[in-house]
Design a protein around this motif. Structure first.
Motif, PDB file in Angstrom:
ATOM      1  N   ARG A 114       0.702  -1.216   0.032  1.00 16.07           N
ATOM      2  CA  ARG A 114      -0.071  -0.179  -0.142  1.00 16.07           C
ATOM      3  C   ARG A 114       0.887   1.417   0.052  1.00 16.07           C
ATOM      4  O   ARG A 114       1.985   1.306   0.741  1.00 16.07           O
ATOM      5  CB  ARG A 114      -0.885   0.058   1.160  1.00 16.07           C
ATOM      6  N   VAL A 115       0.326   2.201  -0.802  1.00 14.87           N
ATOM      7  CA  VAL A 115       1.243   3.706  -0.958  1.00 14.87           C
ATOM      8  C   VAL A 115       0.987   4.240   0.306  1.00 14.87           C
ATOM      9  O   VAL A 115      -0.108   4.730   0.677  1.00 14.87           O
ATOM     10  CB  VAL A 115       0.912   4.006  -2.190  1.00 14.87           C
ATOM     11  N   ARG A 116       2.150   4.949   0.774  1.00  9.55           N
ATOM     12  CA  ARG A 116       2.277   5.997   1.811  1.00  9.55           C
ATOM     13  C   ARG A 116       2.350   7.214   1.031  1.00  9.55           C
ATOM     14  O   ARG A 116       3.509   7.622   0.644  1.00  9.55           O
ATOM     15  CB  ARG A 116       3.230   5.864   2.729  1.00  9.55           C
ATOM     16  N   PRO A 117       1.051   8.071   0.752  1.00 11.82           N
ATOM     17  CA  PRO A 117       1.031   9.319   0.024  1.00 11.82           C
ATOM     18  C   PRO A 117       2.085  10.381   0.568  1.00 11.82           C
ATOM     19  O   PRO A 117       2.864  10.852  -0.365  1.00 11.82           O
ATOM     20  CB  PRO A 117      -0.409   9.720   0.081  1.00 11.82           C
ATOM     21  N   GLU A 118       2.253  10.559   1.979  1.00 12.01           N
ATOM     22  CA  GLU A 118       3.286  11.390   2.609  1.00 12.01           C
ATOM     23  C   GLU A 118       4.809  11.140   2.191  1.00 12.01           C
ATOM     24  O   GLU A 118       5.424  12.167   2.062  1.00 12.01           O
ATOM     25  CB  GLU A 118       2.791  11.685   3.822  1.00 12.01           C
ATOM     26  N   LEU A 119       4.976   9.825   1.674  1.00 14.01           N
ATOM     27  CA  LEU A 119       6.429   9.414   1.446  1.00 14.01           C
ATOM     28  C   LEU A 119       6.710   9.355  -0.030  1.00 14.01           C
ATOM     29  O   LEU A 119       7.736   9.309  -0.659  1.00 14.01           O
ATOM     30  CB  LEU A 119       6.813   8.324   2.276  1.00 14.01           C
ATOM     31  N   CYS A 120       5.705   9.195  -0.855  1.00 16.59           N
ATOM     32  CA  CYS A 120       5.886   8.984  -2.327  1.00 16.59           C
ATOM     33  C   CYS A 120       6.336  10.473  -3.026  1.00 16.59           C
ATOM     34  O   CYS A 120       5.520  11.603  -2.893  1.00 16.59           O
ATOM     35  CB  CYS A 120       4.501   8.623  -3.018  1.00 16.59           C
ATOM     36  N   GLU A 121       7.530  10.305  -3.965  1.00 18.71           N
ATOM     37  CA  GLU A 121       7.889  11.360  -4.569  1.00 18.71           C
ATOM     38  C   GLU A 121       7.441  11.223  -6.045  1.00 18.71           C
ATOM     39  O   GLU A 121       7.934  12.065  -6.608  1.00 18.71           O
ATOM     40  CB  GLU A 121       9.539  11.168  -4.570  1.00 18.71           C
ATOM     41  N   GLY A 122       6.710  10.359  -6.384  1.00 21.39           N
ATOM     42  CA  GLY A 122       6.171  10.462  -7.718  1.00 21.39           C
ATOM     43  C   GLY A 122       7.188   9.720  -8.856  1.00 21.39           C
ATOM     44  O   GLY A 122       7.146  10.376 -10.111  1.00 21.39           O
ATOM     45  N   CYS A 123       8.222   9.053  -8.418  1.00 21.00           N
ATOM     46  CA  CYS A 123       9.405   8.962  -9.200  1.00 21.00           C
ATOM     47  C   CYS A 123       9.113   7.636 -10.411  1.00 21.00           C
ATOM     48  O   CYS A 123       9.692   7.577 -11.512  1.00 21.00           O
ATOM     49  CB  CYS A 123      10.411   8.553  -8.576  1.00 21.00           C
ATOM     50  N   GLY A 124       7.725   6.834 -10.148  1.00 22.44           N
ATOM     51  CA  GLY A 124       7.552   5.925 -10.814  1.00 22.44           C
ATOM     52  C   GLY A 124       8.309   4.525 -10.932  1.00 22.44           C
ATOM     53  O   GLY A 124       7.979   3.865 -11.837  1.00 22.44           O
ATOM     54  N   VAL A 125       9.418   4.709 -10.282  1.00 20.47           N
ATOM     55  CA  VAL A 125      10.013   3.336 -10.218  1.00 20.47           C
ATOM     56  C   VAL A 125       9.059   1.858  -9.893  1.00 20.47           C
ATOM     57  O   VAL A 125       9.323   0.866 -10.525  1.00 20.47           O
ATOM     58  CB  VAL A 125      11.240   3.144  -9.240  1.00 20.47           C
ATOM     59  N   CYS A 126       8.144   2.171  -9.012  1.00 17.85           N
ATOM     60  CA  CYS A 126       7.372   0.974  -8.714  1.00 17.85           C
ATOM     61  C   CYS A 126       6.496   0.722  -9.951  1.00 17.85           C
ATOM     62  O   CYS A 126       6.284  -0.635 -10.060  1.00 17.85           O
ATOM     63  CB  CYS A 126       6.062   1.520  -7.584  1.00 17.85           C
ATOM     64  N   ARG A 127       5.991   1.572 -10.756  1.00 15.47           N
ATOM     65  CA  ARG A 127       5.401   1.328 -12.176  1.00 15.47           C
ATOM     66  C   ARG A 127       6.236   0.217 -12.910  1.00 15.47           C
ATOM     67  O   ARG A 127       5.824  -0.541 -13.564  1.00 15.47           O
ATOM     68  CB  ARG A 127       5.004   2.044 -12.520  1.00 15.47           C
TER      69      ARG A 127
END
Length: 320
Positions: A114-127
């Motif tokens: 599950r994504v923690r929005p407050e920590l996500c930098e939007g880099c896209g490596v998970c995708r």
């Protein structure tokens, strides 16, 4: 005399940004006070100004100009501020392999994928590493910006969401929308309440401005930060004026500021002593000239200095 000199960047729209180098010097109070006397102070033919609050991390100009029993404000437009991306994991597709959590260097994905929005930098490596196409990147809402009609004219201001970043980009949005509002109404000036310090939001509020009004007070830290923000303005070739607040608290340091201004070629827009009327105005939800009309001429005099500085070609071409 009305403003008719052609500014360097914004057509016939002049942009004055109020900065302080540090918080607590009275920057927002001064901005609100100047806004309240602008129409009279700018001379015959002036139709008013647009006010912009670029201190988006802690916006408070609307508390004086746009709220309370003396506000009479109406929010005309509300727009979301979208900046960057946020990862979203589709639970219908996810097989809980943990590859995304392992690859995320920001620990933005927990053991349950599950994504923690407050920590996500939007880099896209998970995708990138997801083998079942369960991750998608969605536009990230970071706040809102508003166009509000106040008793002193239109105001553009904004609010960052809790923990949101990219305040510099939101500052640019507020500035752009302010100029558009001025153009739409045929107004000639934008008065911007800038952020404190010298960081990214300040740079975003300062670049391409026609003049910076630097608010300071006679303390060691304020003088230090005054010099820093003036150096920043000089880097971007933005002329400056200095306005001293609470000047009578330490007359020796106030004199030091005046000497520094003279030696540095920085104009002095005026000085105000410590006055309970400033606090009383905040309690009443008014600007200082509204709470104490006897102080209005002093703020009009500051506008006269600003007006003359803008109209003086020598200042616009000053060798900073």
């Amino acid at each position: 005399m009305t403003i008719d000199a052609t500014p360097r960047t914004n057509g016939k729209i002049h942009e004055i940004v109020v900065l302080s180098g540090k918080g607590g010097t009275g920057k927002t109070t001064m901005t609100a006070a100047l806004a309240s006397v602008a129409k009279n102070a700018l001379g015959q033919g002036a139709r008013g100004i647009v006010v912009a609050d670029c201190d988006v991390d802690a916006a408070d100009l609307h508390l004086v100009l746009g709220q309370g029993s003396h506000g009479g404000a109406e929010t005309l437009e509300t727009h979301p501020f979208i900046s960057g991306d946020l990862a979203f994991i589709d639970p219908e597709r996810c097989v809980s392999c943990g590859e995304c959590a392992t690859a995320c260097r920001f620990d933005a994905i927990d053991a349950s994928c599950r994504v923690r929005p407050e920590l996500c930098e939007g880099c896209g490596v998970c995708r990138y590493v997801c083998t079942v196409d369960a991750v998608r990147m969605e536009p990230r809402r970071c706040g809102e910006w508003y166009l509000t009609e106040t008793r002193h004219g239109p105001m553009v201001h904004a609010r960052l969401d809790i923990g949101a970043e990219n305040s510099g980009k939101l500052v640019t949005t507020v500035r752009n929308r302010s100029r558009e509002a001025a153009e739409a109404r045929g107004l000639q000036m934008v008065l911007t309440d800038g952020p404190p310090g010298i960081g990214c939001p300040v740079i975003a509020s300062l670049t391409n401005a026609d003049l910076a009004l630097l608010i300071t007070e006679p303390t060691v830290t304020a003088i230090h930060d005054l010099k820093r923000v003036r150096s920043l303005a000089a880097h971007f070739k933005v002329p400056c004026l200095v306005l001293v607040n609470k000047a009578d608290l330490n007359p020796q340091l106030a004199d030091e500021i005046r000497v520094w201004c003279a030696e540095s070629g920085v104009g002095l827009a005026g000085a105000f002593g410590y006055d309970p009327a400033f606090t009383r105005a905040q309690v009443l939800g008014k600007t200082v000239p509204e709470a104490d009309p006897a102080l209005a001429p002093a703020f009009e005099a500051v506008w006269t200095t600003i007006r003359d500085a803008l109209a003086t070609e020598a200042l616009a071409q000053h060798d900073l």
